[in-house]
Design a protein around this motif. Sequence first.
Motif, PDB file in Angstrom:
ATOM      1  N   SER A 194       0.846  -0.976  -0.105  1.00  0.00           N
ATOM      2  CA  SER A 194       0.327   0.012  -0.223  1.00  0.00           C
ATOM      3  C   SER A 194       0.662   1.395   0.117  1.00  0.00           C
ATOM      4  CB  SER A 194      -0.993  -0.206   1.369  1.00  0.00           C
ATOM      5  OG  SER A 194      -0.335  -0.238   2.456  1.00  0.00           O
ATOM      6  N   ASP A 195       0.540   2.396  -1.119  1.00  0.00           N
ATOM      7  CA  ASP A 195       1.231   3.576  -1.098  1.00  0.00           C
ATOM      8  C   ASP A 195       0.044   4.507   0.410  1.00  0.00           C
ATOM      9  OD1 ASP A 195      -1.320   3.885  -2.245  1.00  0.00           O
ATOM     10  OD2 ASP A 195       0.041   5.154  -3.638  1.00  0.00           O
ATOM     11  N   SER A 196      -0.813   3.896   1.204  1.00  0.00           N
ATOM     12  CA  SER A 196      -1.334   4.600   2.149  1.00  0.00           C
ATOM     13  C   SER A 196      -0.852   4.068   3.254  1.00  0.00           C
ATOM     14  CB  SER A 196      -2.779   4.712   1.493  1.00  0.00           C
ATOM     15  OG  SER A 196      -2.969   5.906   0.270  1.00  0.00           O
ATOM     16  N   ASP A 197      -1.424   4.436   4.299  1.00  0.00           N
ATOM     17  CA  ASP A 197      -1.631   3.132   5.612  1.00  0.00           C
ATOM     18  C   ASP A 197      -3.032   2.510   5.976  1.00  0.00           C
ATOM     19  OD1 ASP A 197      -3.209   4.642   7.666  1.00  0.00           O
ATOM     20  OD2 ASP A 197      -2.757   6.253   6.690  1.00  0.00           O
ATOM     21  N   LEU A 198      -2.964   2.196   5.664  1.00  0.00           N
ATOM     22  CA  LEU A 198      -4.200   1.021   6.314  1.00  0.00           C
ATOM     23  C   LEU A 198      -4.192   1.135   7.446  1.00  0.00           C
ATOM     24  CD1 LEU A 198      -4.749  -2.535   4.713  1.00  0.00           C
ATOM     25  CD2 LEU A 198      -2.307  -1.807   4.252  1.00  0.00           C
ATOM     26  N   THR A 227      -3.699  13.310  11.292  1.00  0.00           N
ATOM     27  CA  THR A 227      -2.425  13.300  11.251  1.00  0.00           C
ATOM     28  C   THR A 227      -1.921  14.026   9.581  1.00  0.00           C
ATOM     29  OG1 THR A 227      -1.717  12.355  13.008  1.00  0.00           O
ATOM     30  CG2 THR A 227      -0.511  12.607  11.852  1.00  0.00           C
ATOM     31  N   THR A 228      -2.285  12.602   8.875  1.00  0.00           N
ATOM     32  CA  THR A 228      -2.375  12.729   7.143  1.00  0.00           C
ATOM     33  C   THR A 228      -2.659  13.935   6.724  1.00  0.00           C
ATOM     34  OG1 THR A 228      -4.094  11.523   7.002  1.00  0.00           O
ATOM     35  CG2 THR A 228      -1.419  10.436   7.222  1.00  0.00           C
ATOM     36  N   ARG A 229      -3.557  14.631   7.540  1.00  0.00           N
ATOM     37  CA  ARG A 229      -4.762  15.111   6.170  1.00  0.00           C
ATOM     38  C   ARG A 229      -4.077  16.856   6.948  1.00  0.00           C
ATOM     39  NH1 ARG A 229      -6.819  18.331   2.226  1.00  0.00           N
ATOM     40  NH2 ARG A 229      -8.181  19.734   2.612  1.00  0.00           N
ATOM     41  N   LEU A 230      -3.128  17.057   8.187  1.00  0.00           N
ATOM     42  CA  LEU A 230      -2.306  18.084   8.802  1.00  0.00           C
ATOM     43  C   LEU A 230      -0.866  18.351   8.316  1.00  0.00           C
ATOM     44  CD1 LEU A 230      -3.372  18.141  12.536  1.00  0.00           C
ATOM     45  CD2 LEU A 230      -3.932  20.045  10.759  1.00  0.00           C
ATOM     46  N   PHE A 231      -0.650  17.133   7.673  1.00  0.00           N
ATOM     47  CA  PHE A 231       0.659  16.873   7.073  1.00  0.00           C
ATOM     48  C   PHE A 231       0.389  17.646   5.531  1.00  0.00           C
ATOM     49  CE2 PHE A 231       3.599  14.250   4.290  1.00  0.00           C
ATOM     50  CZ  PHE A 231       4.451  14.685   4.440  1.00  0.00           C
ATOM     51  N   TYR A 232      -1.083  17.217   5.038  1.00  0.00           N
ATOM     52  CA  TYR A 232      -0.702  17.508   3.350  1.00  0.00           C
ATOM     53  C   TYR A 232      -1.238  18.811   3.062  1.00  0.00           C
ATOM     54  CZ  TYR A 232      -3.694  18.688  -0.470  1.00  0.00           C
ATOM     55  OH  TYR A 232      -3.788  19.173  -1.817  1.00  0.00           O
ATOM     56  N   LEU A 233      -1.866  19.494   4.502  1.00  0.00           N
ATOM     57  CA  LEU A 233      -2.162  21.079   4.798  1.00  0.00           C
ATOM     58  C   LEU A 233      -1.402  21.558   4.664  1.00  0.00           C
ATOM     59  CD1 LEU A 233      -5.309  20.943   7.094  1.00  0.00           C
ATOM     60  CD2 LEU A 233      -5.498  21.315   3.859  1.00  0.00           C
ATOM     61  N   PHE A 234      -0.257  21.129   6.163  1.00  0.00           N
ATOM     62  CA  PHE A 234       1.068  21.742   5.981  1.00  0.00           C
ATOM     63  C   PHE A 234       2.033  21.902   4.788  1.00  0.00           C
ATOM     64  CE2 PHE A 234       6.150  21.415   7.089  1.00  0.00           C
ATOM     65  CZ  PHE A 234       6.097  22.178   8.190  1.00  0.00           C
ATOM     66  N   ALA A 278      -4.865  11.367  -0.209  1.00  0.00           N
ATOM     67  CA  ALA A 278      -5.213  10.766   1.351  1.00  0.00           C
ATOM     68  C   ALA A 278      -5.336   9.172   0.713  1.00  0.00           C
ATOM     69  CB  ALA A 278      -6.517  11.322   2.423  1.00  0.00           C
ATOM     70  N   SER A 279      -6.368   8.453   2.066  1.00  0.00           N
ATOM     71  CA  SER A 279      -6.753   7.114   1.623  1.00  0.00           C
ATOM     72  C   SER A 279      -8.005   6.629   0.454  1.00  0.00           C
ATOM     73  CB  SER A 279      -6.712   6.171   2.625  1.00  0.00           C
ATOM     74  OG  SER A 279      -5.525   6.214   3.562  1.00  0.00           O
ATOM     75  N   TRP A 280      -8.050   6.120  -0.026  1.00  0.00           N
ATOM     76  CA  TRP A 280      -8.698   5.821  -1.230  1.00  0.00           C
ATOM     77  C   TRP A 280     -10.182   6.164  -0.862  1.00  0.00           C
ATOM     78  CZ3 TRP A 280      -9.284   6.165  -6.859  1.00  0.00           C
ATOM     79  CH2 TRP A 280     -10.507   5.883  -6.869  1.00  0.00           C
ATOM     80  N   THR A 281     -10.196   4.719   0.331  1.00  0.00           N
ATOM     81  CA  THR A 281     -11.568   3.830   1.085  1.00  0.00           C
ATOM     82  C   THR A 281     -12.141   5.492   1.847  1.00  0.00           C
ATOM     83  OG1 THR A 281      -9.723   1.582   1.443  1.00  0.00           O
ATOM     84  CG2 THR A 281     -11.864   2.381   2.489  1.00  0.00           C
ATOM     85  N   SER A 292     -11.662  16.537   0.956  1.00  0.00           N
ATOM     86  CA  SER A 292     -11.526  16.033   1.961  1.00  0.00           C
ATOM     87  C   SER A 292     -12.066  15.759   2.868  1.00  0.00           C
ATOM     88  CB  SER A 292     -10.685  17.247   3.121  1.00  0.00           C
ATOM     89  OG  SER A 292     -12.106  17.766   3.606  1.00  0.00           O
ATOM     90  N   TYR A 293     -11.646  14.271   3.124  1.00  0.00           N
ATOM     91  CA  TYR A 293     -12.412  13.438   3.648  1.00  0.00           C
ATOM     92  C   TYR A 293     -13.688  13.998   5.110  1.00  0.00           C
ATOM     93  CZ  TYR A 293     -14.146   9.739   6.357  1.00  0.00           C
ATOM     94  OH  TYR A 293     -14.780   8.900   7.291  1.00  0.00           O
ATOM     95  N   ILE A 294     -13.407  15.175   5.502  1.00  0.00           N
ATOM     96  CA  ILE A 294     -14.333  15.291   6.980  1.00  0.00           C
ATOM     97  C   ILE A 294     -15.557  15.774   6.120  1.00  0.00           C
ATOM     98  CG2 ILE A 294     -14.472  16.726   8.382  1.00  0.00           C
ATOM     99  CD1 ILE A 294     -13.069  14.977   8.987  1.00  0.00           C
ATOM    100  N   SER A 295     -14.817  17.189   5.208  1.00  0.00           N
ATOM    101  CA  SER A 295     -15.772  17.704   4.198  1.00  0.00           C
ATOM    102  C   SER A 295     -16.623  16.789   3.547  1.00  0.00           C
ATOM    103  CB  SER A 295     -15.347  18.383   3.678  1.00  0.00           C
ATOM    104  OG  SER A 295     -14.338  18.410   2.247  1.00  0.00           O
ATOM    105  N   ASP A 296     -17.027  15.785   2.729  1.00  0.00           N
ATOM    106  CA  ASP A 296     -17.455  14.874   1.984  1.00  0.00           C
ATOM    107  C   ASP A 296     -17.819  14.541   3.138  1.00  0.00           C
ATOM    108  OD1 ASP A 296     -16.570  15.434  -0.207  1.00  0.00           O
ATOM    109  OD2 ASP A 296     -14.648  14.250  -0.882  1.00  0.00           O
ATOM    110  N   LEU A 297     -17.875  13.677   4.493  1.00  0.00           N
ATOM    111  CA  LEU A 297     -18.581  12.944   5.220  1.00  0.00           C
ATOM    112  C   LEU A 297     -19.674  13.713   5.389  1.00  0.00           C
ATOM    113  CD1 LEU A 297     -18.682  10.229   6.509  1.00  0.00           C
ATOM    114  CD2 LEU A 297     -17.246  11.606   8.010  1.00  0.00           C
ATOM    115  N   MET A 298     -19.204  15.140   5.730  1.00  0.00           N
ATOM    116  CA  MET A 298     -20.702  15.961   6.522  1.00  0.00           C
ATOM    117  C   MET A 298     -21.424  15.979   5.114  1.00  0.00           C
ATOM    118  SD  MET A 298     -19.927  16.696   9.426  1.00  0.00           S
ATOM    119  CE  MET A 298     -19.317  15.434   9.654  1.00  0.00           C
TER     120      MET A 298
END
Length: 507
Positions: free
Chosen positions: A72-76, A259-266, A403-406, A475-481
């Motif tokens: 994987s190239d994303s964390d499991l 964490t991965t989202r904050l890293f991307y935004l940084f 971010a992760s595809w899933t 982003s996942y958070i906005s799409d989830l909302m």
Amino acid sequence: MAKKTAKSAPNGHAAPNVDTSFDVIIIGAGVSGINAAYRLQSQLPNYSYALIEARDNVGGTWDLFKYPGIRSDSDLFTFGFSFNPWDQNNPIAEGGSIAKYLKDTANKYGIDKHIQYARRLKTANWSTENRTWSLDIDHKGTIIPYTARFVIFSTGYYNYQQPLEATIPGIENFQGQIIHPQFWPEDLDYSGKKVVIIGSGATAITLLPNIAQKAERVTMLQRSPTYILSLPNISKSWLAYILPTAISRKLQRVSWIITTRLFYLFCQGFPRLARWIFRQRVSRELPKHIPLDPHFQPRYNPWDQRVCICPDGDFFKSLHTGRADVKTDTIKTVTKNGIELNSGDSLDADIIVTATGLQLLFAGGAEIVVDGKKIDPPSKYIWNGVMVQDVPNASYVIGYTNASWTLGADATALFICRLLKLMESKGASAAVPKVQPGVELEDRPLLNLKSTYVSVAPRTLPKAGNKAPWLARESYISDLMFAKYGNIENSLEYLSGPSVKLHEKSL
């Protein structure tokens, strides 16, 4: 009423006398398809559904790719399912472990009983008059007609049959073996051989340390470098020692999402600082004989292209052995025994691996027809990242490039369930995304990366716009909302008619 529940053949695959009429048909039994099936059977238990899988096994990508070290190239923790979290401590896992995890998940939740194998979608025809999809499914050379009220395209975004063709001058002259990772021969013996990997993406970064274990020498030939991030491949939260496993795994997943989202935004917000940090980290891991510049000085900012993950620094460790090397140059021509470079250098090779990318493909290459008119995906906008303009009762599952595809797949599945419930309450039998009259949109890429394989995507994939609800996913958070609470009336037209359910589910 449904005809009957699909039977299983001795090998566990669907027998020929299976049902062909369902409320929902999911195309593809990979990560996205399994996730959609779980959400559907959990939230809409009275709906009948089937997963139509072109291959002979569950797993999609993880059943297809067999090259050495595939991982994987994303964390499991975030790539795994929220309803069945990854239960190991390694965030980066090899393909075989992921394939087993997917199969075990399908079996655990009874999803495997709904999968029909060796069935490839050729054409999907929507009839507004009948409010129904008619699907032509190729089963070993025989076309079988299927029907459904709603179709979920969980096919991923690249071509399983054909990789991205790269123009390599003189490649026809080479007298050794030419391998594309997508079609790795199981009997390939590279022991004691000289191997050149053309490419610098995640596949090349994975291949180099694994091939170097047996090859005489392996060289990664790159036109331009990429960002590589070493990651310790064990992660056990201290919460695991004080909380029940189920709770600690869920919290671990949430922490990795954040964490991965904050890293991307940084990286996007402070690109110069991010570049400096990457340089410092990489320079400490390189052997003295391999310079940072030009081999590890990308011309772009972090996350303009996807960052490659290197578990436990295995890529850099292989460079210290003396059997692995990196060359940054362009190809003048391929000879019968290797590659001549424009710098005047040359590379001897017994095997050339063309890790040059994937060919993008919409809906697995199936032809989509609405009321007799063939849909041209590149000319259509994508609505909220989940449905295609002018295509009724269908969803195209797409994840994230950052971010992760899933995560994106799950947000889409949750939206679909909410949409189907809303359609029932409204007495609607169809929902169609429409660009409203007077609205002018500027084209935007669906995938926000500058990688070569993505740059050709507009020829294949739908496009995003510059205004809601036609914006690309971010982003996942906005799409989830949005999936749970967002406005699903804007630019989505509902057609009245018979129930969206085709029939009552068999018991």
